[in-house]
Design a protein around this motif. Structure first.
Motif, PDB file in Angstrom:
ATOM      1  N   GLU A   1      -1.630   9.346   1.002  1.00  0.00           N
ATOM      2  CA  GLU A   1      -0.673  10.159   1.747  1.00  0.00           C
ATOM      3  C   GLU A   1       0.549   9.334   2.142  1.00  0.00           C
ATOM      4  O   GLU A   1       1.672   9.833   2.148  1.00  0.00           O
ATOM      5  N   VAL A   2       0.323   8.069   2.473  1.00  0.00           N
ATOM      6  CA  VAL A   2       1.432   7.194   2.870  1.00  0.00           C
ATOM      7  C   VAL A   2       2.248   6.776   1.646  1.00  0.00           C
ATOM      8  O   VAL A   2       3.475   6.710   1.706  1.00  0.00           O
ATOM      9  N   PHE A   3       1.558   6.501   0.545  1.00  0.00           N
ATOM     10  CA  PHE A   3       2.214   6.078  -0.697  1.00  0.00           C
ATOM     11  C   PHE A   3       1.800   7.004  -1.836  1.00  0.00           C
ATOM     12  O   PHE A   3       1.017   6.627  -2.708  1.00  0.00           O
ATOM     13  N   PRO A   4       2.309   8.237  -1.847  1.00  0.00           N
ATOM     14  CA  PRO A   4       1.919   9.161  -2.911  1.00  0.00           C
ATOM     15  C   PRO A   4       2.484   8.703  -4.257  1.00  0.00           C
ATOM     16  O   PRO A   4       3.555   8.104  -4.322  1.00  0.00           O
ATOM     17  N   PRO A   5       1.741   8.979  -5.333  1.00  0.00           N
ATOM     18  CA  PRO A   5       2.277   8.618  -6.651  1.00  0.00           C
ATOM     19  C   PRO A   5       3.532   9.428  -6.965  1.00  0.00           C
ATOM     20  O   PRO A   5       3.650  10.578  -6.555  1.00  0.00           O
ATOM     21  N   VAL A   6       4.458   8.803  -7.657  1.00  0.00           N
ATOM     22  CA  VAL A   6       5.691   9.466  -8.068  1.00  0.00           C
ATOM     23  C   VAL A   6       5.796   9.290  -9.589  1.00  0.00           C
ATOM     24  O   VAL A   6       6.483   8.391 -10.081  1.00  0.00           O
TER      25      VAL A   6
ATOM     26  N   ASP B   1       2.389   0.419   9.717  1.00  0.00           N
ATOM     27  CA  ASP B   1       1.802   0.871  10.989  1.00  0.00           C
ATOM     28  C   ASP B   1       0.957   2.124  10.794  1.00  0.00           C
ATOM     29  O   ASP B   1      -0.117   2.266  11.383  1.00  0.00           O
ATOM     30  N   THR B   2       1.436   3.035   9.940  1.00  0.00           N
ATOM     31  CA  THR B   2       0.709   4.269   9.676  1.00  0.00           C
ATOM     32  C   THR B   2      -0.626   3.972   8.991  1.00  0.00           C
ATOM     33  O   THR B   2      -1.663   4.542   9.352  1.00  0.00           O
ATOM     34  N   LEU B   3      -0.619   3.061   8.035  1.00  0.00           N
ATOM     35  CA  LEU B   3      -1.868   2.664   7.372  1.00  0.00           C
ATOM     36  C   LEU B   3      -2.814   1.985   8.351  1.00  0.00           C
ATOM     37  O   LEU B   3      -4.020   2.250   8.350  1.00  0.00           O
ATOM     38  N   ALA B   4      -2.270   1.116   9.189  1.00  0.00           N
ATOM     39  CA  ALA B   4      -3.101   0.394  10.170  1.00  0.00           C
ATOM     40  C   ALA B   4      -3.753   1.352  11.159  1.00  0.00           C
ATOM     41  O   ALA B   4      -4.829   1.057  11.690  1.00  0.00           O
ATOM     42  N   SER B   5      -3.128   2.504  11.377  1.00  0.00           N
ATOM     43  CA  SER B   5      -3.701   3.469  12.320  1.00  0.00           C
ATOM     44  C   SER B   5      -4.744   4.369  11.651  1.00  0.00           C
ATOM     45  O   SER B   5      -5.276   5.275  12.285  1.00  0.00           O
ATOM     46  N   GLY B   6      -5.025   4.130  10.359  1.00  0.00           N
ATOM     47  CA  GLY B   6      -6.097   4.845   9.689  1.00  0.00           C
ATOM     48  C   GLY B   6      -5.677   5.920   8.712  1.00  0.00           C
ATOM     49  O   GLY B   6      -6.521   6.662   8.209  1.00  0.00           O
ATOM     50  N   ALA B   7      -4.411   6.032   8.403  1.00  0.00           N
ATOM     51  CA  ALA B   7      -3.942   7.064   7.472  1.00  0.00           C
ATOM     52  C   ALA B   7      -4.452   6.781   6.060  1.00  0.00           C
ATOM     53  O   ALA B   7      -4.757   5.639   5.702  1.00  0.00           O
TER      54      ALA B   7
END
Length: 180
Positions: free
Chosen positions: A141-146, A131-137
């Motif tokens: 930031e949503v899936f930072p590398p680890v 949902d966060t990606l669909a809203s334009g994020a």
């Protein structure tokens, strides 16, 4: 040390089950039927005619009972094997092929419920991220590398600056033991 006359119930068998809000499925390496009074490959005696979920491991490190207990996939395979094959199942085993070690755990309804709750929490996190990606994020930031030690083996290492910076590359064949 497995009896060659003891045929598994399933090999590379796909099992599935609806659990809570999820429907889970996966491919189990092997499913055995342990009968009462018959020794299992791990040296114990089966308590009843129950299914046993077996997962093969080929890595350099051995296996532990804690790994068998903590494997969410194996716990969900127990539920899937019960549903698909309509037989009792609670035991999971990790068979480390290079050493012959076998780690095991007998699940309870409570331990299985904890794994299901964890799977549902992960599904909730995925829903929020989607949902966060669909809203334009921003995807980073949503899936930072680890980054970490496993970055050495990652198939995406060539495209990941964080992974490249975290460890030295390892050739794919480096995990193979030398043949004498």
């Amino acid at each position: 040390e497995v009896d060659p006359d003891d045929e598994p119930i399933g090999v590379e068998r796909t099992v599935g089950v609806p659990v809570g809000r999820l429907a889970v499925s996966g491919r189990v390496d092997r499913i055995d039927l342990r009968r009462p009074g018959v020794s299992s490959s791990s040296g114990g005696v089966a308590a009843g005619g129950e299914l046993v979920v077996v997962d093969y491991k080929t890595g350099r490190r051995g296996v532990t009972d804690d790994q068998a207990r903590g494997s969410q996939a194996l716990a969900l395979y127990v539920l899937g094997a019960r549903r698909t094959l309509r037989r009792p199942c609670q035991r999971v085993e990790l068979h480390h092929l290079p050493t012959g070690e076998i780690a095991s755990f007998d699940h309870t309804e409570q331990s299985l419920a904890r794994h299901v709750a964890r799977a549902e929490a992960i599904a909730d996190d995925i829903g929020v991220a989607t949902d966060t990606l669909a809203s334009g994020a921003d995807v980073d930031e949503v899936f930072p590398p680890v980054p970490g030690p496993v970055c050495s083996w990652c198939d995406f290492r060539a495209h990941c600056p964080e992974g490249q910076a975290s460890s030295e590359p390892i050739e794919p064949w480096a995990g193979l033991a030398p043949i004498n």
